[in-house]
Design a protein around this motif. Structure first.
Motif, short mmCIF file in Angstrom:
data_model
loop_
_atom_site.label_atom_id
_atom_site.label_comp_id
_atom_site.label_asym_id
_atom_site.label_seq_id
_atom_site.Cartn_x
_atom_site.Cartn_y
_atom_site.Cartn_z
N VAL A 155 -1.40 17.32 -2.59
CA VAL A 155 -1.85 15.92 -2.66
C VAL A 155 -0.69 15.10 -3.21
N ASP A 156 0.19 14.69 -2.34
CA ASP A 156 1.39 13.96 -2.78
C ASP A 156 1.46 12.60 -2.08
N SER A 157 2.50 11.85 -2.41
CA SER A 157 2.63 10.50 -1.89
C SER A 157 2.80 10.49 -0.36
N ASN A 158 3.46 11.50 0.18
CA ASN A 158 3.63 11.56 1.64
C ASN A 158 2.28 11.69 2.34
N LEU A 159 1.42 12.54 1.79
CA LEU A 159 0.09 12.75 2.40
C LEU A 159 -0.72 11.46 2.34
N MET A 160 -0.67 10.77 1.23
CA MET A 160 -1.45 9.54 1.08
C MET A 160 -0.93 8.43 1.99
N VAL A 161 0.37 8.38 2.19
CA VAL A 161 0.94 7.40 3.13
C VAL A 161 0.47 7.72 4.55
N GLN A 162 0.43 9.01 4.90
CA GLN A 162 -0.08 9.42 6.21
C GLN A 162 -1.55 9.03 6.36
N TYR A 163 -2.32 9.22 5.30
CA TYR A 163 -3.74 8.86 5.33
C TYR A 163 -3.91 7.36 5.51
N GLU A 198 -0.79 18.58 -12.79
CA GLU A 198 0.01 17.58 -13.50
C GLU A 198 -0.05 16.26 -12.74
N GLN A 199 0.12 15.16 -13.45
CA GLN A 199 0.10 13.84 -12.83
C GLN A 199 1.38 13.62 -12.04
N CYS A 200 1.24 13.55 -10.70
CA CYS A 200 2.40 13.34 -9.83
C CYS A 200 2.33 12.00 -9.09
N THR A 201 1.42 11.13 -9.50
CA THR A 201 1.24 9.78 -8.94
C THR A 201 1.30 9.74 -7.41
N PRO A 202 0.41 10.46 -6.74
CA PRO A 202 0.45 10.48 -5.27
C PRO A 202 0.05 9.17 -4.60
N PHE A 203 -0.52 8.23 -5.37
CA PHE A 203 -1.01 6.99 -4.77
C PHE A 203 -0.06 5.81 -5.02
N LYS A 204 1.16 6.11 -5.48
CA LYS A 204 2.06 5.02 -5.88
C LYS A 204 2.60 4.20 -4.70
N TYR A 205 2.57 4.74 -3.48
CA TYR A 205 3.12 4.02 -2.34
C TYR A 205 2.05 3.48 -1.39
N VAL A 206 0.79 3.58 -1.75
CA VAL A 206 -0.28 3.05 -0.90
C VAL A 206 -0.95 1.87 -1.60
N TYR A 207 -1.60 1.04 -0.80
CA TYR A 207 -2.21 -0.17 -1.34
C TYR A 207 -3.52 0.15 -2.05
N THR A 208 -3.64 -0.26 -3.31
CA THR A 208 -4.87 -0.03 -4.09
C THR A 208 -5.38 -1.33 -4.72
N GLY A 209 -4.90 -2.47 -4.20
CA GLY A 209 -5.35 -3.76 -4.73
C GLY A 209 -6.57 -4.27 -3.99
N VAL A 210 -6.91 -5.53 -4.23
CA VAL A 210 -8.04 -6.16 -3.56
C VAL A 210 -7.58 -7.48 -2.97
N ASP A 211 -7.60 -7.58 -1.65
CA ASP A 211 -7.21 -8.81 -0.96
C ASP A 211 -8.32 -9.85 -1.05
N LYS A 212 -7.92 -11.09 -1.11
CA LYS A 212 -8.92 -12.16 -0.97
C LYS A 212 -9.38 -12.18 0.47
N THR A 213 -10.69 -12.14 0.67
CA THR A 213 -11.24 -12.11 2.02
C THR A 213 -11.78 -13.48 2.40
N VAL A 214 -11.86 -13.69 3.71
CA VAL A 214 -12.47 -14.93 4.19
C VAL A 214 -13.95 -14.90 3.83
N LYS A 215 -14.41 -15.92 3.15
CA LYS A 215 -15.80 -15.95 2.69
C LYS A 215 -16.76 -15.99 3.89
N ARG A 216 -17.77 -15.17 3.80
CA ARG A 216 -18.76 -15.11 4.87
C ARG A 216 -19.85 -16.15 4.62
#
Length: 402
Positions: A155-163, A198-216
């Motif tokens: 479970v590394d950063s390469n796998l998460m980027v592929q996902y 051990e903590q290898c920060t596999p999610f450091k290169y993928v987006y984990t924020g929250v975008d502002k969405t168009v209000k429905r």
């Protein structure tokens, strides 16, 4: 690459059974794993490493030997799978590591196996909502990766980027992708906390924020259309429309809060409830259109105000989720029937109320209070708030506009 074989150790006492064990060899280092099975010398072929089923053997013994044969095949495959995953991970390992992963209580120390066990544990301690979010994220990841388990080292950063690339390729929006990533990260971090990796920060290169969405949101004209359309011959769609309107009448109350409203929450012309999401206590002045919807349904057999949770013998949360699915499905069809430019869902009522309130020049602070927003910390729940009469006047103003 490590090798593994099944070995037989003859008993020092000629009349007793010998023991079977697995021999793991890697870089000339030899380790043994006991299988827990015992056989007589005549029941084991050392040359072919297999169980011998002699003709005329009594049925009880034959059943035992067949079960040993099956178990040895499964466990040998499992050991080889551990070795294959270590090789695939491309990291240095030892024979001890193979034995450690094979004997791990989390089924070879796999990330997916750990996640499923964690979800099961959360359900047992009453953390159903967290278990549901983890399940949604894990199911998405398994659709990408497949059922084969993963070593934590894989479970590394390469796998998460592929996902993430896989999600984008399947038209998953950034917020949904981020939702899956955040939950997978939470699962991974729990494994780190338990010392499983051990903590290898596999999610450091993928987006984990929250975008502002168009209000429905939809305008007041559309709310009138939804309210006034004749659905006499479509009772299920009428039910969905009524719940949508109840949400709008109650300042955009969320569907889950509506589901758990109880009759005792309505006292002296005031409806009070705590938001499921934040725990914030809200008060709403009871208005005529709210009562008109309540009067349409018989809920005498339940303590609930609305006909969402109807069977006291069944799981309440399952009923709420099933009803939410039904309502959103019918609202989507209603929206198509009205020619709306956005998918109509129960949540549109909440956005619409806020948008219309703003168009009436109602202060943002009043709208925020009315909808029970809590953008910072839960402790804000207990701080002084606006006079609820201001909020009630805002709601009355909107309802009179219909």
């Amino acid at each position: 690459m490590a090798t593994v074989k099944i070995k037989f150790r003859v008993s020092s006492i000629e009349t007793k059974e010998g023991t079977l064990y697995y021999q793991v060899i890697h870089n000339r280092l030899v380790r043994q794993v006991h299988s827990g099975y015992k056989l007589y010398s005549s029941e084991w072929d050392s040359g072919c490493s297999r169980v011998i089923l002699s003709p005329g053997i009594e049925e009880g013994r034959k059943g035992y030997l067949l079960s040993v044969k099956t178990a040895l095949s499964k466990e040998l495959s499992r050991l080889k799978e551990v070795i294959a995953r270590l090789e695939h991970a491309g990291i240095p390992y030892t024979a001890d590591k193979v034995v450690e992963l094979y004997t791990s209580p989390t089924d070879c120390g796999g990330f997916i196996a750990f996640a499923w066990k964690l979800i099961g544990d959360l359900k047992l301690i009453g953390k159903g909502r967290t278990a549901e979010t983890y399940t949604a994220a894990l199911n998405s990841f398994v659709r990408f990766h497949g059922e084969r388990d993963l070593l934590f080292e894989e479970v590394d950063s390469n796998l998460m980027v592929q996902y993430e690339t896989y999600l984008k390729g399947n038209a998953i929006c950034p917020n949904s992708s981020s939702y899956y990533m955040r939950n997978l990260r939470a699962i991974y971090n729990r494994a780190v906390e338990r010392g499983l990796t051990e903590q290898c920060t596999p999610f450091k290169y993928v987006y984990t924020g929250v975008d502002k969405t168009v209000k429905r949101a939809v305008p007041l004209k559309t709310i009138r259309q939804i309210r006034d359309i004749d659905l006499t011959f479509n009772p299920t769609m009428d039910y969905a429309r009524n719940l949508f309107m109840f949400s709008f009448y109650t300042r955009g109350m969320s569907f889950v809060d509506m589901a758990y409203l109880k009759k005792k929450d309505l006292q002296n012309g005031v409806l009070s409830y705590r938001r499921q999401k934040t725990g914030q206590l809200l008060f709403i002045k009871w208005e005529k259109p709210m009562q008109e919807i309540i009067d349409k349904y018989d809920t005498s057999g339940t303590p609930y105000l609305l006909p969402i949770i109807k069977d006291m013998e069944m799981d309440a949360r399952r009923q709420y989720k099933n009803s939410a699915h039904l309502v959103n499905d019918k609202l989507k069809k209603l929206g198509e029937r009205l020619g709306l430019g956005i998918p109509l869902t129960a949540y549109v009522a909440r956005h619409a109320w806020a948008s219309i309130a703003r168009s009436k020049n109602i202060p943002l602070s009043t709208i925020s209070e009315a909808m029970g927003h809590d953008s910072e910390y839960t402790t804000r729940i207990y701080l002084a708030s606006l006079d609820t009469s201001v909020v009630d006047k805002a709601n009355s103003l909107i309802l009179k506009s219909l």
